[in-house]
Design an enzyme around this catalytic site. Structure first.
Site, PDB file in Angstrom:
ATOM      1  N   GLU A 126     -12.495  13.137 -67.625  1.00  0.00           N
ATOM      2  CA  GLU A 126     -13.022  13.414 -68.961  1.00  0.00           C
ATOM      3  C   GLU A 126     -14.275  14.252 -68.758  1.00  0.00           C
ATOM      4  O   GLU A 126     -15.296  13.754 -68.285  1.00  0.00           O
ATOM      5  CB  GLU A 126     -13.360  12.116 -69.691  1.00  0.00           C
ATOM      6  CG  GLU A 126     -14.040  12.316 -71.032  1.00  0.00           C
ATOM      7  CD  GLU A 126     -14.583  11.029 -71.619  1.00  0.00           C
ATOM      8  OE1 GLU A 126     -15.634  11.086 -72.306  1.00  0.00           O
ATOM      9  OE2 GLU A 126     -13.990   9.952 -71.386  1.00  0.00           O
TER      10      GLU A 126
ATOM     11  N   ARG B 144     -21.545  17.821 -72.819  1.00  0.00           N
ATOM     12  CA  ARG B 144     -22.994  17.666 -72.829  1.00  0.00           C
ATOM     13  C   ARG B 144     -23.681  18.893 -72.248  1.00  0.00           C
ATOM     14  O   ARG B 144     -24.902  19.016 -72.310  1.00  0.00           O
ATOM     15  CB  ARG B 144     -23.402  16.430 -72.019  1.00  0.00           C
ATOM     16  CG  ARG B 144     -22.859  15.118 -72.572  1.00  0.00           C
ATOM     17  CD  ARG B 144     -23.275  13.953 -71.725  1.00  0.00           C
ATOM     18  NE  ARG B 144     -22.657  12.709 -72.153  1.00  0.00           N
ATOM     19  CZ  ARG B 144     -22.830  11.533 -71.564  1.00  0.00           C
ATOM     20  NH1 ARG B 144     -23.622  11.451 -70.510  1.00  0.00           N
ATOM     21  NH2 ARG B 144     -22.220  10.466 -72.021  1.00  0.00           N
TER      22      ARG B 144
ATOM     23  N   THR C 236     -17.444  13.504 -75.265  1.00  0.00           N
ATOM     24  CA  THR C 236     -18.645  13.769 -76.059  1.00  0.00           C
ATOM     25  C   THR C 236     -18.421  14.940 -77.011  1.00  0.00           C
ATOM     26  O   THR C 236     -19.261  15.828 -77.150  1.00  0.00           O
ATOM     27  CB  THR C 236     -19.865  14.048 -75.144  1.00  0.00           C
ATOM     28  OG1 THR C 236     -19.847  13.173 -74.022  1.00  0.00           O
ATOM     29  CG2 THR C 236     -21.163  13.811 -75.893  1.00  0.00           C
TER      30      THR C 236
ATOM     31  N   LYS D 101     -11.560   4.527 -77.653  1.00  0.00           N
ATOM     32  CA  LYS D 101     -12.609   4.328 -76.656  1.00  0.00           C
ATOM     33  C   LYS D 101     -13.502   3.177 -77.109  1.00  0.00           C
ATOM     34  O   LYS D 101     -13.738   2.988 -78.310  1.00  0.00           O
ATOM     35  CB  LYS D 101     -13.432   5.617 -76.538  1.00  0.00           C
ATOM     36  CG  LYS D 101     -14.593   5.544 -75.557  1.00  0.00           C
ATOM     37  CD  LYS D 101     -15.265   6.896 -75.447  1.00  0.00           C
ATOM     38  CE  LYS D 101     -16.409   6.882 -74.459  1.00  0.00           C
ATOM     39  NZ  LYS D 101     -16.965   8.219 -74.195  1.00  0.00           N
TER      40      LYS D 101
END
Length: 282
Positions: A41, A45, A69, A129
């Site tokens: 993953e 960021r 994210t 998640k």
């Protein structure tokens, strides 16, 4: 299970990657693959995320590479264009989830409350998640929250490490775990991909032992698991050796899970008796 669930189930451990430089993407992916972890993953960021995903998917098409994210629809589009096979958001953002569903892009939103889980289930999602896992209550919270939603599975992330990985994987509500302990930023920046490979192998070994136990719980996978044991017992005193786990430890986990699912109890010494397994445990 659908195809994505199968892949997550087989992967077991999903490295959560932060890359500052896209030049590190391919050597990092190679270290993960060589260590036995065929997923990642890549978090949005940093500005290198999109290009990193593209390079990883091109160099290792067998990997299950997704974007993490993800906070905007623009990031969804960028990740999908780069080859991401799934989208992960830290929280439940209806706009992001609905956009992914409209585009038919698999999405795993962060859910840490019954209300968020209810919204995910209402939209037909089967995997979410759970983040930050340890801070939000860990396995106990997952079990309590998942009880009313029998078809839902979780990917806990946040606080997962080598010390608690197997505990999380022993929960039947958990499809796989996300973690970054094998891909720490300082290792990536230092180019220490050998260490990353070793840590990945250790994580893969921890999962593999439990995965083989889980395979025995599925009629679909029983013959595959038995065949693996039969092939390897000729080459080793301990057919589970390459999984990095003692057979008794693995069998204790199987004993803990099988009775609640099937009512059938297998004695640890019978782990070596492939005919016992071959009859089909469901």
């Amino acid at each position: 299970m659908n195809e994505l669930e199968e892949k997550f189930y087989e992967t077991g451990v999903v490295p959560v990657v932060v890359l500052e430089d896209a030049e590190d993407a391919v050597p990092l992916a190679q270290a993960l693959v060589e260590g036995g972890l065929l997923s990642a993953e890549v978090t949005f960021r940093t500005a290198a995320a999109e290009e990193s995903i593209r390079r990883m998917t091109e160099a290792f098409p067998q990997m299950l590479v997704g974007a993490g994210t993800v906070l905007t629809k623009e990031q969804v589009d960028a990740a999908a264009a780069a080859g991401a096979k799934f989208i992960v958001s830290p929280g439940f953002d209806p706009e992001i989830v609905d956009y992914c569903l409209k585009k038919k892009i698999p999405v795993l939103p962060g859910c840490i409350s019954p209300s968020e889980v209810a919204q995910a289930v209402k939209r037909g999602l089967t995997i979410v998640k759970f983040f930050p896992a340890e801070q939000a209550g860990g396995i106990a919270m997952i079990k309590a929250m998942a009880a009313p939603y029998v078809g839902l599975k979780f990917m806990p992330t946040g606080g997962i490490n080598a010390g608690n990985l197997t505990e999380y994987l022993s929960c039947d509500k958990i499809l796989c775990c996300g973690g970054s302990w094998m891909v720490k930023g300082d290792l990536v920046k230092a180019g220490d991909f050998g260490n990353i490979r070793e840590l990945s192998a250790e994580a893969g070994n921890d999962f593999s032992a439990y995965a083989l136990g889980k395979l025995l719980l599925s009629q679909k996978r029983t013959e595959e698991a038995v065949r693996w044991l039969e092939e390897n017992k000729e080459n080793s005193d301990d057919p589970w050796e390459q999984c990095g786990k003692n057979v008794i430890q693995v069998s204790q986990w199987i004993l803990a899970v099988i009775p609640e699912r099937s009512g059938r109890i297998i004695d640890p010494v019978d782990i070596y008796d492939c005919s016992q397994m071959g009859s089909g445990t469901t």
